[in-house]
Design a protein around this motif. Structure first.
Motif, PDB file in Angstrom:
ATOM      1  N   TYR A 126       0.831  -1.191   0.000  1.00 34.35           N
ATOM      2  CA  TYR A 126       0.000   0.000   0.000  1.00 34.35           C
ATOM      3  C   TYR A 126       0.874   1.251   0.000  1.00 34.35           C
ATOM      4  N   ASP A 127       0.225   2.420  -0.079  1.00 34.57           N
ATOM      5  CA  ASP A 127       0.961   3.678  -0.136  1.00 34.57           C
ATOM      6  C   ASP A 127       1.749   3.917   1.155  1.00 34.57           C
ATOM      7  N   THR A 128       2.861   4.618   1.016  1.00 30.12           N
ATOM      8  CA  THR A 128       3.676   4.997   2.167  1.00 30.12           C
ATOM      9  C   THR A 128       3.105   6.256   2.802  1.00 30.12           C
ATOM     10  N   ASN A 129       3.010   6.262   4.124  1.00 24.61           N
ATOM     11  CA  ASN A 129       2.499   7.415   4.857  1.00 24.61           C
ATOM     12  C   ASN A 129       3.527   7.892   5.881  1.00 24.61           C
ATOM     13  N   LEU A 130       3.430   9.169   6.221  1.00 28.13           N
ATOM     14  CA  LEU A 130       4.316   9.762   7.222  1.00 28.13           C
ATOM     15  C   LEU A 130       3.615   9.796   8.572  1.00 28.13           C
ATOM     16  N   PHE A 131       4.378   9.526   9.636  1.00 28.88           N
ATOM     17  CA  PHE A 131       3.841   9.555  10.991  1.00 28.88           C
ATOM     18  C   PHE A 131       4.819  10.270  11.914  1.00 28.88           C
ATOM     19  N   ILE A 132       4.264  10.860  12.966  1.00 25.41           N
ATOM     20  CA  ILE A 132       5.081  11.479  14.009  1.00 25.41           C
ATOM     21  C   ILE A 132       4.693  10.848  15.347  1.00 25.41           C
ATOM     22  N   ILE A 133       5.681  10.600  16.196  1.00 23.02           N
ATOM     23  CA  ILE A 133       5.366  10.016  17.490  1.00 23.02           C
ATOM     24  C   ILE A 133       4.640  11.056  18.345  1.00 23.02           C
ATOM     25  N   GLU A 134       3.668  10.607  19.121  1.00 28.31           N
ATOM     26  CA  GLU A 134       2.757  11.522  19.816  1.00 28.31           C
ATOM     27  C   GLU A 134       3.500  12.502  20.724  1.00 28.31           C
ATOM     28  N   LYS A 135       4.545  12.046  21.394  1.00 19.23           N
ATOM     29  CA  LYS A 135       5.244  12.909  22.345  1.00 19.23           C
ATOM     30  C   LYS A 135       6.014  14.043  21.663  1.00 19.23           C
ATOM     31  N   LYS A 136       6.179  13.965  20.319  1.00 11.54           N
ATOM     32  CA  LYS A 136       6.882  15.014  19.570  1.00 11.54           C
ATOM     33  C   LYS A 136       5.905  15.878  18.764  1.00 11.54           C
ATOM     34  N   LEU A 137       4.609  15.714  18.999  1.00 11.51           N
ATOM     35  CA  LEU A 137       3.606  16.387  18.182  1.00 11.51           C
ATOM     36  C   LEU A 137       3.717  17.906  18.261  1.00 11.51           C
ATOM     37  N   ASN A 138       4.219  18.420  19.393  1.00  9.37           N
ATOM     38  CA  ASN A 138       4.319  19.873  19.552  1.00  9.37           C
ATOM     39  C   ASN A 138       5.468  20.477  18.750  1.00  9.37           C
ATOM     40  N   THR A 139       6.252  19.659  18.066  1.00 10.03           N
ATOM     41  CA  THR A 139       7.374  20.180  17.275  1.00 10.03           C
ATOM     42  C   THR A 139       6.954  20.597  15.867  1.00 10.03           C
ATOM     43  N   ILE A 140       5.710  20.247  15.456  1.00 10.26           N
ATOM     44  CA  ILE A 140       5.240  20.629  14.123  1.00 10.26           C
ATOM     45  C   ILE A 140       3.918  21.366  14.255  1.00 10.26           C
ATOM     46  N   GLU A 141       3.481  21.968  13.154  1.00  9.10           N
ATOM     47  CA  GLU A 141       2.221  22.716  13.164  1.00  9.10           C
ATOM     48  C   GLU A 141       1.033  21.762  13.251  1.00  9.10           C
ATOM     49  N   ASN A 142       0.075  22.111  14.090  1.00  5.94           N
ATOM     50  CA  ASN A 142      -1.178  21.362  14.221  1.00  5.94           C
ATOM     51  C   ASN A 142      -2.309  22.240  13.718  1.00  5.94           C
ATOM     52  N   LYS A 143      -3.118  21.720  12.816  1.00  4.24           N
ATOM     53  CA  LYS A 143      -4.207  22.540  12.288  1.00  4.24           C
ATOM     54  C   LYS A 143      -5.354  21.652  11.811  1.00  4.24           C
ATOM     55  N   SER A 144      -6.524  22.252  11.721  1.00 10.00           N
ATOM     56  CA  SER A 144      -7.684  21.571  11.149  1.00 10.00           C
ATOM     57  C   SER A 144      -7.563  21.640   9.636  1.00 10.00           C
ATOM     58  N   CYS A 145      -7.675  20.508   8.983  1.00  8.41           N
ATOM     59  CA  CYS A 145      -7.470  20.441   7.535  1.00  8.41           C
ATOM     60  C   CYS A 145      -8.811  20.297   6.814  1.00  8.41           C
ATOM     61  N   GLN A 146      -8.983  21.057   5.786  1.00 12.44           N
ATOM     62  CA  GLN A 146     -10.170  20.901   4.959  1.00 12.44           C
ATOM     63  C   GLN A 146      -9.995  19.659   4.101  1.00 12.44           C
ATOM     64  N   GLN A 147     -10.911  18.728   4.218  1.00 17.28           N
ATOM     65  CA  GLN A 147     -10.763  17.459   3.522  1.00 17.28           C
ATOM     66  C   GLN A 147     -10.908  17.636   2.012  1.00 17.28           C
ATOM     67  N   LYS A 148     -10.067  16.919   1.282  1.00 16.24           N
ATOM     68  CA  LYS A 148     -10.254  16.830  -0.159  1.00 16.24           C
ATOM     69  C   LYS A 148     -11.419  15.893  -0.401  1.00 16.24           C
ATOM     70  N   SER A 149     -12.500  16.441  -0.872  1.00 12.97           N
ATOM     71  CA  SER A 149     -13.667  15.586  -1.025  1.00 12.97           C
ATOM     72  C   SER A 149     -14.617  16.160  -2.054  1.00 12.97           C
ATOM     73  N   LYS A 150     -15.339  15.281  -2.685  1.00 14.57           N
ATOM     74  CA  LYS A 150     -16.398  15.692  -3.581  1.00 14.57           C
ATOM     75  C   LYS A 150     -17.698  15.657  -2.806  1.00 14.57           C
TER      76      LYS A 150
END
Length: 313
Positions: A126-150
């Motif tokens: 299957y496709d490769t996905n990126l993950f971040i460990i939960e304890k490091k979540l504050n090191t990147i931007e967190n935001k609500s994402c508008q879903q790509k959807s029809k």
């Protein structure tokens, strides 16, 4: 003195032999290294995206994986999977977590940025996905994402409600093709209250897009309230099959297993006066089946059927 020299030579010989054995016995050290690398992945991992070399986490995501010493828990909006890790193998920078002895199913983990706690993860092919460990979540931007959807806005077929059919995920997200999850949002036009219904057909594999034209509005159970049916399966040569949702006195919709055509063909011939639904199907080359469903005063459906020969021209 000569005897002492012989002892010295013997000591040197056994020292060299012991040294060779130590070099040959590096497998346990390698196995320990594999275990160490596996331990470095232990924790809860949240999916992230990357845009213009910048990582960010969508706070409205409902997916994660959790790696334990001997298990992997994979949570998605569709299902939860709990796997046991049979064995681990390192190949270059990649760590393979095999789920069976035959190595037919596996996760491939690879560090992208150890300092930020970011890895790539791939299940089988299957496709490769990126993950971040939960304890490091504050090191990147967190935001609500508008879903790509029809979205399908269906408001002209119902007097009291507006329907929106929206895909949450696609297998081909870039082209928004081949949905894997969808929701039907029903909004009361008067009080603006909404109900969200998770839509899951018999199989998504036959849909390259959302079946927006297959929502049918009718009173299927003769209670004076409009209900709706939505395509559940393409049905092949027998025609489309539908899932039926019934409105209650509070304006909420829900399926009912007691309805005789649930996950069956569309109820088109409806007699409100007789409280009957009649459907027909072709049998072989020359006959037609007529099935009639009548709603009795006790709320139960009575079924009768008859077969006729097709008129030959």
């Amino acid at each position: 003195m000569k005897k002492l020299s012989q002892i010295s030579y013997l000591w040197l010989f056994f020292s060299m032999l012991s040294s060779c054995q130590t070099k040959d016995e590096k497998n346990p050290i390698d196995n320990k290294q594999v275990e160490t690398d596996n331990n470095s992945y232990i924790g809860k991992w949240l999916p992230i995206d990357k845009n213009n070399e910048k990582y960010y986490y969508c706070t409205d995501s409902n997916k994660f994986i959790e790696v334990g010493k001997n298990t992997i828990y994979d949570h998605t909006p569709m299902e939860n999977s709990n796997f046991s890790i049979n064995h681990v193998r390192n190949e270059g920078n990649e760590t393979y977590l095999y789920l069976d002895k035959q190595e037919s199913s596996y996760y491939i983990l690879n560090w992208i940025d150890r300092e930020q706690g970011i890895i790539s993860c791939k299940l089988n092919d299957y496709d490769t996905n990126l993950f971040i460990i939960e304890k490091k979540l504050n090191t990147i931007e967190n935001k609500s994402c508008q879903q790509k959807s029809k979205s399908c806005n269906i408001s002209d077929v119902f007097n009291k409600y507006k329907f929106i059919l929206e895909a949450g995920e696609y297998r081909n997200d870039k082209e928004q093709k081949y949905p894997v999850s969808a929701w039907i949002t029903v909004t009361n036009l008067k009080n603006k209250k909404s109900q969200e219904i998770y839509f899951e057909p018999n199989s998504w594999s036959v849909y390259s897009d959302l079946p927006c034209n297959d929502l049918i509005i009718k009173d299927f159970n003769f209670d004076g309230l409009e209900d709706f049916a939505f395509v559940w399966d393409n049905g092949g040569s027998s025609g489309k099959l539908y899932e039926y949702y019934f409105q209650d006195k509070n304006g909420n919709f829900s399926p009912a297993d007691s309805f005789p055509l649930q996950h069956g063909i569309l109820a088109e011939d409806i007699s409100k006066a007789n409280k009957t639904i009649t459907v027909q199907s072709i049998v072989g080359c020359c006959h037609i089946n007529l099935n009639q469903y009548k709603l009795n005063s006790n709320g139960r459906w009575e079924t009768s059927s008859e077969q006729h020969e097709l008129n030959k021209k």
